[in-house]
Write an enzyme that holds these catalytic residues in place. Structure first.
Site, PDB file in Angstrom:
ATOM      1  N   ASN A 209     -22.733  86.293 115.081  1.00 48.35           N
ATOM      2  CA  ASN A 209     -21.379  86.724 115.013  1.00 48.35           C
ATOM      3  C   ASN A 209     -20.985  86.608 113.430  1.00 48.35           C
ATOM      4  OD1 ASN A 209     -20.254  84.234 114.685  1.00 48.35           O
ATOM      5  ND2 ASN A 209     -20.828  83.825 116.819  1.00 48.35           N
ATOM      6  N   LYS A 289     -42.630  91.255 115.583  1.00 46.09           N
ATOM      7  CA  LYS A 289     -41.640  92.402 115.337  1.00 46.09           C
ATOM      8  C   LYS A 289     -41.631  93.462 116.145  1.00 46.09           C
ATOM      9  CE  LYS A 289     -39.447  95.377 111.782  1.00 46.09           C
ATOM     10  NZ  LYS A 289     -39.712  95.910 110.392  1.00 46.09           N
ATOM     11  N   LYS A 338      -8.748  78.684 129.210  1.00 48.99           N
ATOM     12  CA  LYS A 338      -9.991  78.204 128.729  1.00 48.99           C
ATOM     13  C   LYS A 338      -9.522  76.388 128.812  1.00 48.99           C
ATOM     14  CE  LYS A 338     -13.402  77.987 125.044  1.00 48.99           C
ATOM     15  NZ  LYS A 338     -13.567  78.614 123.566  1.00 48.99           N
TER      16      LYS A 338
END
Length: 401
Positions: A209, A289, A338
């Site tokens: 991210n 890969k 949350k």
């Protein structure tokens, strides 16, 4: 934070960064500290003792064999006098001597003879800093409780760019002030997680991210300034350890971060989860890969990552828990959900996008707890972190005493 009447022994070893130590003495004296300077023979090639004597207002010691000073065992007296010992700059040579218990000159002898907490501010060429021998010596010092302040990354006097720069004088001054534990979190152990997590797809690719880690690192710095002993669990970021942080643990994946946080939090009073932990990871990691196949889509099966905050909250005895929630919409609703669902003590929520959140210098936070909230207006992340830590300290004292 004041250093009034604090007794600081400043060791200066050989290195071009020794010129910064002159400014450091001035800044320490401005805060009311008493400063005595000990120089190695190498340091005298860069800055004269007379300069430090003028700035500190005290005689400068350079030799273990000073007959006038040692007539009354002066080095023992100096070792007992110091409340803190800081070596800045700390060369690769002095770090090696300290790691292996050498006492061949006045400075290393003082370090062995004193019970005062020792901090070192490394300063050397980036290649030297990265050398396995130097890193092994640094690891030894950390294990013995020596505080590493820096180094910072950037352009060096030799023309190289990388880690190895000595921290700036004001950063070292603030770290020393924080070490006396005069702030709102004095005497407390705090764990802070920061940065992203990366989940490998194959040896080349990963899922990650956009978290830079800057907010979490600013929180670690602010907690240190508030007097806490801080352990920083950092995801894969390119940021220097904030001055004064007692321990840094580098991790990559969510599972690694969970293990590090659970271990570090066992003896902590507060955990601040500022890391942007990935929710999912590839169910299987390819050993080789994955090759592109023309005309064929690649489908990844994802598995849920561990819930770090949930794992901590489930413990019978757990630290005061502060979570983060980065949302693109309905920020308040998601954050409060949350907070309740995970059994947190507080949560800091921020909107991502519109120039806020990830990859920005500024941020804004809405902080929620069971029966209240505090809106922290947009500000630089360092200032915002100080405001957040002040709020955390207030709520911690109210709940835990």
């Amino acid at each position: 934070m004041s250093l009034a009447q604090r007794r600081i022994l400043l060791g200066v070893s050989g290195g071009i960064a020794a010129y910064k130590s002159c400014e450091l003495v001035r800044r320490l004296r401005e805060q009311g500290a008493e400063v005595r300077v000990v120089m190695t023979a190498g340091a005298e090639h860069f800055v004269g003792a007379a300069t430090f004597q003028a700035l500190s207002g005290q005689p400068v010691r350079t030799s273990l064999w000073d007959e006038s000073a040692e007539a009354a065992m002066g080095h023992i007296e100096l070792a007992r006098w110091a409340e803190r010992i800081l070596i800045a700059p700390a060369s690769a040579d002095i770090i090696a001597k300290l790691a292996h218990g050498h006492a061949g000159d006045l400075l290393t002898t003082l370090c062995l003879a004193s019970a005062a907490p020792l901090s070192v501010a490394p300063a050397m060429n980036q290649q030297m800093w990265a050398h396995p021998a130097v890193q092994a010596n640094v690891a030894l010092l950390r294990q013995r409780g020596v505080q590493l302040l820096g180094p910072a990354a950037g352009e060096q006097a030799c023309g190289d760019v990388g880690s190895g720069r000595m921290l700036e004088p004001h950063e070292l001054r603030d770290a020393l002030a924080a070490s006396f534990g005069s702030g709102a979190l004095a005497g407390l152990s705090v764990v802070v997680s920061a940065g992203p997590t990366f989940e490998d797809i194959d040896p080349v690719r990963f899922i990650g991210n956009r978290s830079s880690g800057k907010m979490g690192f600013a929180v670690a710095q602010a907690a240190t300034e508030a007097g806490a002993r801080v352990t920083l669990v950092a995801g894969p970021v390119s940021l220097a350890t904030p001055p004064g942080v007692a321990r840094r643990i580098d991790v990559r994946s969510a599972a690694q971060m969970q293990a590090a946080v659970l271990d570090a939090s066992a003896q902590a009073q507060i955990y601040i989860g500022a890391a942007a932990v990935g929710d999912y990871r590839p169910a299987e990691v390819a050993e080789r890969k994955l090759k592109k196949q023309a005309g064929a889509d690649l489908v990844l099966q994802l598995a849920e990552n561990p819930d770090i905050l949930g794992s901590l909250a489930a413990r019978p005895a757990h630290p005061f828990l502060v979570g983060f929630a980065a949302e693109t919409h309905d920020v308040a609703r998601y954050a409060q959900d949350k907070l309740q669902r995970k059994g947190l003590d507080m949560i800091a929520a921020n909107r991502v996008g519109d120039g806020l959140g990830f990859e920005t210098a500024d941020n804004a936070l809405d902080v929620y707890w069971a029966d209240g909230m505090l809106a922290l207006a947009r500000a630089g992340k360092a200032e915002l972190a100080r405001q957040l830590v002040a709020c955390v300290a207030e709520r911690y004292r109210a709940v835990r005493g």
